[in-house]
Write an enzyme that holds these catalytic residues in place. Structure first.
Site, PDB file in Angstrom:
ATOM      1  N   HIS A  22       0.834  -1.210   0.000  1.00  0.00           N
ATOM      2  CA  HIS A  22       0.000   0.000   0.000  1.00  0.00           C
ATOM      3  C   HIS A  22       0.870   1.262   0.000  1.00  0.00           C
ATOM      4  CE1 HIS A  22      -3.086  -2.626   2.310  1.00  0.00           C
ATOM      5  NE2 HIS A  22      -3.583  -2.435   1.108  1.00  0.00           N
ATOM      6  N   LYS A  48     -15.204  -8.530   5.851  1.00  0.00           N
ATOM      7  CA  LYS A  48     -16.263  -8.723   6.846  1.00  0.00           C
ATOM      8  C   LYS A  48     -15.809  -8.176   8.196  1.00  0.00           C
ATOM      9  CE  LYS A  48     -18.512 -12.504   4.465  1.00  0.00           C
ATOM     10  NZ  LYS A  48     -17.507 -13.227   3.665  1.00  0.00           N
ATOM     11  N   ARG A  97      -2.306  -6.118  -8.282  1.00  0.00           N
ATOM     12  CA  ARG A  97      -1.163  -7.000  -8.073  1.00  0.00           C
ATOM     13  C   ARG A  97      -1.145  -8.149  -9.062  1.00  0.00           C
ATOM     14  NH1 ARG A  97      -2.934  -7.814  -2.047  1.00  0.00           N
ATOM     15  NH2 ARG A  97      -4.777  -8.062  -3.335  1.00  0.00           N
ATOM     16  N   SER A 135      -2.997  -7.502   3.049  1.00  0.00           N
ATOM     17  CA  SER A 135      -3.288  -7.330   4.477  1.00  0.00           C
ATOM     18  C   SER A 135      -3.783  -8.635   5.076  1.00  0.00           C
ATOM     19  CB  SER A 135      -4.364  -6.262   4.678  1.00  0.00           C
ATOM     20  OG  SER A 135      -3.901  -5.021   4.257  1.00  0.00           O
TER      21      SER A 135
END
Ligand code: PNS
Length: 166
Positions: A22, A48, A97, A135
């Protein structure tokens, strides 16, 4: 169409937590924009449950970009297109990516284009060494005691270490 001056770009995402991938994208965005606003969404299309609270993610991103005045950080609720209007942003930056990212990204870009045709989505490609970092993998590896120091900056590493020591 006139090119806006200054060029303000939004770089939205969940950033749970921000990774070196990022960071790379946010800095690359400054090659095409005068200001980049890293915008942490309260509502993500596909995430979520989060690991960090949104405010904690914002604080971590601020720590990572400390001293880089062209990069601002904020959180937002509601639609990205509304934030873009509020901030006078005409560009949305997203990192691509791999091919697997593409379908989701294309759908979001096209939905945002429908909602606000003045907003352009620009896909940037991270450095090869950052292209496998996500992440979700960082969260999982850190939760299971793996070393993620190559994938996140020091403030994030410290928070992850503290979190999983709890
Ligand atoms: O890092 P993520 O979770 O892939 O980012 C997705 C994000 C936050 C950019 C997207 O879900 C978003 O823009 N959410 C804000 C609400 C919104 O505008 N939804 C419609 C997007 S097409």
């Amino acid at each position: 169409m006139n090119r806006p001056n200054p060029v303000v770009a939004l770089y939205p995402g969940s950033f749970d937590p921000i990774t070196r991938g990022h960071e790379d994208i946010a800095r690359r965005a400054l090659r095409v924009a005068d200001r980049v606003i890293v915008a942490v969404a309260q509502t993500s299309t596909h995430m979520k449950e989060g690991l960090f609270e949104v405010q904690d993610r914002v604080d971590l991103i601020r720590a990572v970009f400390e001293g880089e005045s062209q990069i601002e950080v904020m959180s937002f609720t509601g639609l990205l297109v509304d934030l873009a209007r509020d901030k006078g942003a005409h560009l949305v930056i997203r990192g691509l990516r791999a091919v697997s990212d593409f379908e989701y990204e294309l759908q979001m870009a096209q939905m945002n284009q429908e909602l606000n045709s003045a907003l352009e989505t620009l896909f940037l490609v991270p450095e090869v060494s950052n292209s496998f970092i996500s992440s979700s993998l960082v969260r999982q590896v850190a939760a299971l005691g793996g070393d993620v120091s190559a994938f996140v900056s020091t403030p994030v590493l410290d928070r992850l270490t503290a979190k999983f020591r709890e």
